[in-house]
Design a protein around this motif. Sequence first.
Motif, PDB file in Angstrom:
ATOM      1  N   ILE A  27      -8.647  41.257  47.977  1.00 12.16           N
ATOM      2  CA  ILE A  27      -7.672  40.894  49.022  1.00 12.16           C
ATOM      3  C   ILE A  27      -8.317  39.953  50.021  1.00 12.16           C
ATOM      4  CG2 ILE A  27      -6.260  41.780  50.915  1.00 12.16           C
ATOM      5  CD1 ILE A  27      -5.938  44.378  49.318  1.00 12.16           C
ATOM      6  N   THR A  28      -9.540  40.277  50.422  1.00  9.77           N
ATOM      7  CA  THR A  28     -10.261  39.442  51.386  1.00  9.77           C
ATOM      8  C   THR A  28     -10.463  38.037  50.838  1.00  9.77           C
ATOM      9  OG1 THR A  28     -11.446  41.400  52.189  1.00  9.77           O
ATOM     10  CG2 THR A  28     -12.360  39.250  52.771  1.00  9.77           C
ATOM     11  N   ASP A  29     -10.924  37.942  49.609  1.00  9.49           N
ATOM     12  CA  ASP A  29     -11.164  36.633  48.999  1.00  9.49           C
ATOM     13  C   ASP A  29      -9.852  35.868  48.831  1.00  9.49           C
ATOM     14  OD1 ASP A  29     -13.823  37.331  48.865  1.00  9.49           O
ATOM     15  OD2 ASP A  29     -13.757  37.929  46.747  1.00  9.49           O
ATOM     16  N   GLY A  30      -8.795  36.570  48.445  1.00  9.03           N
ATOM     17  CA  GLY A  30      -7.512  35.903  48.261  1.00  9.03           C
ATOM     18  C   GLY A  30      -6.944  35.360  49.554  1.00  9.03           C
ATOM     19  N   LEU A  31      -7.055  36.130  50.632  1.00  4.48           N
ATOM     20  CA  LEU A  31      -6.550  35.677  51.934  1.00  4.48           C
ATOM     21  C   LEU A  31      -7.365  34.506  52.477  1.00  4.48           C
ATOM     22  CD1 LEU A  31      -5.787  39.099  53.680  1.00  4.48           C
ATOM     23  CD2 LEU A  31      -4.124  37.371  52.957  1.00  4.48           C
ATOM     24  N   ASN A  32      -8.616  34.438  52.118  1.00  2.00           N
ATOM     25  CA  ASN A  32      -9.492  33.387  52.648  1.00  2.00           C
ATOM     26  C   ASN A  32      -9.481  32.105  51.811  1.00  2.00           C
ATOM     27  OD1 ASN A  32     -10.440  34.785  54.906  1.00  2.00           O
ATOM     28  ND2 ASN A  32     -12.054  35.811  53.715  1.00  2.00           N
ATOM     29  N   LYS A  33      -8.681  32.039  50.793  1.00  2.00           N
ATOM     30  CA  LYS A  33      -8.727  30.912  49.861  1.00  2.00           C
ATOM     31  C   LYS A  33      -8.518  29.574  50.558  1.00  2.00           C
ATOM     32  CE  LYS A  33      -6.702  29.224  45.539  1.00  2.00           C
ATOM     33  NZ  LYS A  33      -5.729  29.511  44.451  1.00  2.00           N
TER      34      LYS A  33
END
Length: 236
Positions: free
Chosen positions: A130-136
């Motif tokens: 989730i963190t990586d996806g939101l920071n894309k």
Amino acid sequence: MTSDPPARRRRGPRAVPAPTSAGNEAEYGDILAVLGQQLGEKVAEVAATADPGGRRRLKGVHFEYATDPKAVHDMAGGSGYSLASNWFTQLLAQLAVANSITKSQLCVFLFVAGGQVPGTGVTPYTQQEITDGLNKIAAQKGGKMITRSTVNRAVQALCGYNWVEKAGRGRIQLNVRLWFHGNSTAQHDVLAEIAGRHEHDVEAFPYAVGPQGAHQEELDLDFGAAADYRGRKRTG
């Protein structure tokens, strides 16, 4: 001297006479006679040939319907679409304006809702995913990014609101009464399974929906600002 040939009987549909003022119900009581008048003498002839006494009764009528083609939704991207409660989508906007949910909570929920496995209401994302996806996009622009610890706090808060619940092995179960990727049959099946796990308690997930009251959360909802809000405290 030959006689004139008999006049040919006219075939084809005949108009059904209007009922008389006396309301002759017998004339319209036999559906076979009505069909004979509507569809032509052939129907009546076939019935009379099969049973000259006219004692046969109509057993049934078969209808065939043409397929009514349905247009498909035209949605951007390749992830399909989900159905959401109109009440809940308006509630999201109201809570955001009132600062009753944080920006991180809103973003985590929307990202999780958009990642459901069709027909399950489950998002197979770990908190790191989730963190990586939101920071894309933020990573591409070199902007401020969300941290895993912030995602963890947001997930905990969303569980408290009964918007999501943890489903084990890093998975998150969405409240399918709020947002669901799938048809109504699948939604009812998932809802029954979830409600059964909670003993159909109307005060529990997925029925009770928070947050309760109009309390204020962290003021991190300014989407246009690049300021650091880590030092902000709750205002109420």
